[in-house]
Design a protein around this motif. Structure first.
Motif, PDB file in Angstrom:
ATOM      1  N   MET A  10       0.855  -1.197   0.000  1.00  0.00           N
ATOM      2  CA  MET A  10       0.000   0.000   0.000  1.00  0.00           C
ATOM      3  C   MET A  10       0.889   1.245   0.000  1.00  0.00           C
ATOM      4  N   GLN A  11       1.628   1.384  -1.084  1.00  0.00           N
ATOM      5  CA  GLN A  11       2.623   2.441  -1.226  1.00  0.00           C
ATOM      6  C   GLN A  11       2.122   3.541  -2.162  1.00  0.00           C
ATOM      7  N   ASN A  12       2.658   4.711  -1.969  1.00  0.00           N
ATOM      8  CA  ASN A  12       2.214   5.869  -2.736  1.00  0.00           C
ATOM      9  C   ASN A  12       2.290   5.655  -4.246  1.00  0.00           C
ATOM     10  N   ILE A  15      -0.712   3.748  -5.292  1.00  0.00           N
ATOM     11  CA  ILE A  15      -2.010   4.351  -4.985  1.00  0.00           C
ATOM     12  C   ILE A  15      -2.284   5.519  -5.928  1.00  0.00           C
ATOM     13  N   ASP A  16      -1.444   6.549  -5.852  1.00  0.00           N
ATOM     14  CA  ASP A  16      -1.695   7.721  -6.695  1.00  0.00           C
ATOM     15  C   ASP A  16      -0.420   8.250  -7.344  1.00  0.00           C
ATOM     16  N   GLY A  20      -0.327   4.416 -10.002  1.00  0.00           N
ATOM     17  CA  GLY A  20      -1.593   4.557  -9.291  1.00  0.00           C
ATOM     18  C   GLY A  20      -2.808   4.417 -10.189  1.00  0.00           C
ATOM     19  N   ALA A  24      -7.207   1.908  -6.819  1.00  0.00           N
ATOM     20  CA  ALA A  24      -6.296   1.856  -5.666  1.00  0.00           C
ATOM     21  C   ALA A  24      -6.622   2.961  -4.668  1.00  0.00           C
ATOM     22  N   VAL A  25      -6.861   4.162  -5.171  1.00  0.00           N
ATOM     23  CA  VAL A  25      -7.234   5.276  -4.294  1.00  0.00           C
ATOM     24  C   VAL A  25      -8.509   4.921  -3.530  1.00  0.00           C
ATOM     25  N   VAL A  28      -8.233   2.740  -0.090  1.00  0.00           N
ATOM     26  CA  VAL A  28      -7.409   3.169   1.053  1.00  0.00           C
ATOM     27  C   VAL A  28      -8.218   3.202   2.348  1.00  0.00           C
ATOM     28  N   SER A  80       1.418   4.565   2.387  1.00  0.00           N
ATOM     29  CA  SER A  80       0.523   5.717   2.493  1.00  0.00           C
ATOM     30  C   SER A  80       0.454   6.224   3.930  1.00  0.00           C
ATOM     31  N   LEU A 114      -2.331  -4.140  -2.754  1.00  0.00           N
ATOM     32  CA  LEU A 114      -2.104  -3.885  -4.175  1.00  0.00           C
ATOM     33  C   LEU A 114      -0.932  -4.727  -4.693  1.00  0.00           C
ATOM     34  N   CYS A 115      -0.950  -5.057  -5.878  1.00  0.00           N
ATOM     35  CA  CYS A 115      -2.053  -5.154  -6.807  1.00  0.00           C
ATOM     36  C   CYS A 115      -2.579  -6.590  -6.747  1.00  0.00           C
TER      37      CYS A 115
END
Length: 168
Positions: A10-12, A15-16, A20, A24-25, A28, A80, A114-115
């Motif tokens: 669950m890394q930036n 995510i976005d 991203g 994924a967003v 969260v 995140s 993810l993923c």
């Protein structure tokens, strides 16, 4: 029975960031609620962190996925900030699946993150191979794939391998 939550990547960047997606967003908050649930019941929580280095594009993975992501020490590599990692183990893994799960012991495992179609399925299958008697569950509502279609395909493949899928 010891319950363990494994939060996959669950890394930036997933995510976005560089890789991203809207899906994924969207998960969260669900993942945060799941972490809070495990903390409240005193369960074990482990985060994995996809970890690459400056030479990523020269690696076998980088040649097939030429998008620099999750380079150690960058903002994209960080988990995140919306998810609390305090008191949790964090495992840095250089590839899709962590291959040292057998150095631990598990009775009941739940995976989120993810993923779905790459790292979640890889780790779920590795865990199933190492711990065939453990109850392994994936919460689909706390996972997102590269695309919705590949997310669903990965969930179906995990079901075929006797991994419980909830939250669909």
């Amino acid at each position: 029975m010891k319950k363990t939550l494994i939060v996959i990547d669950m890394q930036n960047d997933f995510i976005d960031g560089a890789l991203g997606t809207a899906e994924a967003v969207a998960i969260v908050d669900n993942v945060k609620a799941k972490i809070d649930e495990y903390k409240a019941m005193g369960g074990e929580i482990i985060f994995t962190r996809d970890t690459h280095f400056e030479n990523y594009l020269d690696t076998p993975e980088g040649k097939k996925l030429p998008v620099v992501h999750c380079v150690e020490g960058t903002k994209g590599w960080e988990i995140s900030e919306k998810l609390c990692t305090e008191g949790c183990d964090i495992i840095d893994k250089p590839s899709f699946g962590y291959t040292k799960w057998n150095e631990r012991s598990f009775e009941e495992i739940e995976l989120v993150g993810l993923c779905t179609d790459i790292c979640v399925i890889s780790n779920a299958l590795i865990l199933k191979a190492f711990f065939p008697d453990a109850e392994i569950t994936v919460d689909a509502g706390c996972c997102a794939g590269v695309t919705p279609g590949t997310h669903n395909s990965a969930l179906e493949a995990m079901k075929m391998c006797q991994i419980n899928v909830i939250g669909e």
